[in-house]
Design an enzyme around this catalytic site. Structure first.
Site, PDB file in Angstrom:
ATOM      1  N   SER A 211     -12.395  40.771  54.449  1.00 23.26           N
ATOM      2  CA  SER A 211     -13.785  40.956  54.877  1.00 23.26           C
ATOM      3  C   SER A 211     -14.281  42.373  54.573  1.00 23.26           C
ATOM      4  O   SER A 211     -15.470  42.632  54.639  1.00 23.26           O
ATOM      5  CB  SER A 211     -13.913  40.668  56.375  1.00 23.26           C
ATOM      6  OG  SER A 211     -13.234  41.640  57.120  1.00 23.26           O
TER       7      SER A 211
ATOM      8  N   LYS B 114     -13.947  46.718  60.900  1.00 27.31           N
ATOM      9  CA  LYS B 114     -15.317  46.515  60.423  1.00 27.31           C
ATOM     10  C   LYS B 114     -16.070  47.834  60.407  1.00 27.31           C
ATOM     11  O   LYS B 114     -15.625  48.835  60.954  1.00 27.31           O
ATOM     12  CB  LYS B 114     -16.054  45.535  61.358  1.00 27.31           C
ATOM     13  CG  LYS B 114     -15.499  44.109  61.379  1.00 27.31           C
ATOM     14  CD  LYS B 114     -15.844  43.338  60.123  1.00 27.31           C
ATOM     15  CE  LYS B 114     -15.294  41.913  60.180  1.00 27.31           C
ATOM     16  NZ  LYS B 114     -13.810  41.889  60.260  1.00 27.31           N
TER      17      LYS B 114
END
Lengths: 219, 219
Positions: free
Chosen positions: A143, A180
């Site tokens: 991701s 993230k």
DNA sequence: CCATCTTTCGAACGTTTGTTCGATTTAGAA
DNA sequence: TTCTAAATCGAACAAACGTTCGAAAGATGG
């Protein structure tokens, strides 16, 4: 006679401070002659004399007939107190490196670097980490591929409870650790993947574990 | 036989550890004779010899003609109940790490890890490197961005004169070091960037310095 | 002023210490 | 085996080092 714990004379304070500075810079103790040169005593014997006073009063110790064997017992305040007192609970510094624990399963609640979670310690150069309290996480998934962080990479995370916009962070979300990009906007906290195939996540209930400061990859 | 002497012999490790223990206990550095007595070298010259090796490889520094002026650059962990630990092979194991030189300018011709090219040693976990003989290179440019290797990244390179298809290698091309993907096809050697903005390079005249085995990034 | 204690000096001395050199031994490769 | 490089040794040496001693200069108090 020289009485008990008299106050230090200017010269003695001068010597104490020089020794401290010298050792800080060179990594070893000065010789009597070097001390003399620095504080303005032309005779070694004078240095010896002063050193004996300091030794008698417990300010330092030295071993007879052994060169550069001075050992300061007291750090005479020059000025500073360093605010950078980082608590290191699990790292053992190896010279220029820090031993950083690789954390396996992340369990909500308990301390991140609890011993049972640590599978191994990695030595990491301080050049790569800077100062702080760290742990390692293995990245799972792609991701963050657009941030050049791949599946299987190890990320060095500096523990901190919050972050700034744009920081890449490790966050705990539903008992799962994730890496993230951190962003706060509209009163909400967002955890942004760096991969167009993934959607931003609302991180209002996520726990920021720390900030990613380095990436390590084995090919 | 490579005369690199980039590795740590059992004796050198022994000396490193003794110095560390000595300084921890006494507060100052040991003399050469004290080191010799401790590690079993009857000749001061032998201690001098070993200390020179350690100094040349960046494990410690010392000032000429100054007694007890050793300055450890790296703390070797005690590690062993078995002191006579011999693991030669290649690089310097620090406990679980290898000390790897960061190479600055690359000059064609001479040895890559010539001393004048080395600006610094980085400790890198063996988990990230495996076995071999390594050096570090700073990546310049973003030609490998699709391989998740960014500008400024440090790449750990295992020295080897050739490579296999698909390996990411460091190659010397026109006096310049470059990191690319290695490919042989149609009797030609190609160095492929991993960025669509760049064109493949014919690498027939390039010198393969080694294979990229790890990537280190400081954010 | 004198008396006394502290501090500094200079020189001499003996020890500690790092370096150098050549010879010898050890280890590994050819 | 033979050859080469690394590692060790021993001895000698010069420099660096801490100690000692006597003398002289400050400092302090009466």
């Amino acid at each position: 006679m020289a009485k008990k714990s008299e106050q230090l004379s200017a010269r003695q304070r001068q010597i104490m401070q020089f020794i401290r500075h010298f050792t800080a810079e060179r990594g070893y103790m000065p010789s009597y002659r070097e001390i003399g040169d620095a504080v303005g005593l032309s005779a070694v014997a004078s240095v010896s004399y002063q050193l004996k006073q300091l030794s008698d009063n417990g300010y330092l110790s030295r071993d007879e007939n052994i060169s550069r064997s001075i050992d300061l017992k007291i750090d005479l305040p020059d000025s500073e107190a360093s605010p950078w007192n980082v608590e290191e609970e699990n790292q053992i510094p190896i010279g220029d490196a820090a031993l950083i624990p690789l954390v396996g399963r992340i369990a909500a609640g308990g301390p991140i670097t609890a011993e049972q979670n640590i599978s191994e310690y990695y030595p990491v150069s301080r050049q790569l980490t800077g100062k702080g309290d760290f742990f390692l996480l293995t990245v799972s998934g792609d991701s963050m591929i657009d941030a050049a962080i791949c599946d299987g990479d190890l990320v060095v995370i500096r523990k901190q409870p919050t972050a700034e916009n744009g920081d890449i962070v490790a966050a705990l979300l539903n008992d799962e650790a994730t890496v993230k990009t951190f962003r706060q906007r509209d009163g909400h906290t967002w955890l942004l993947p760096q991969n167009s195939a993934y959607e931003p996540i609302v991180g209002d209930h996520a726990t920021i574990m720390g900030k990613v400061v380095s990436v390590l990859r084995k090919l």
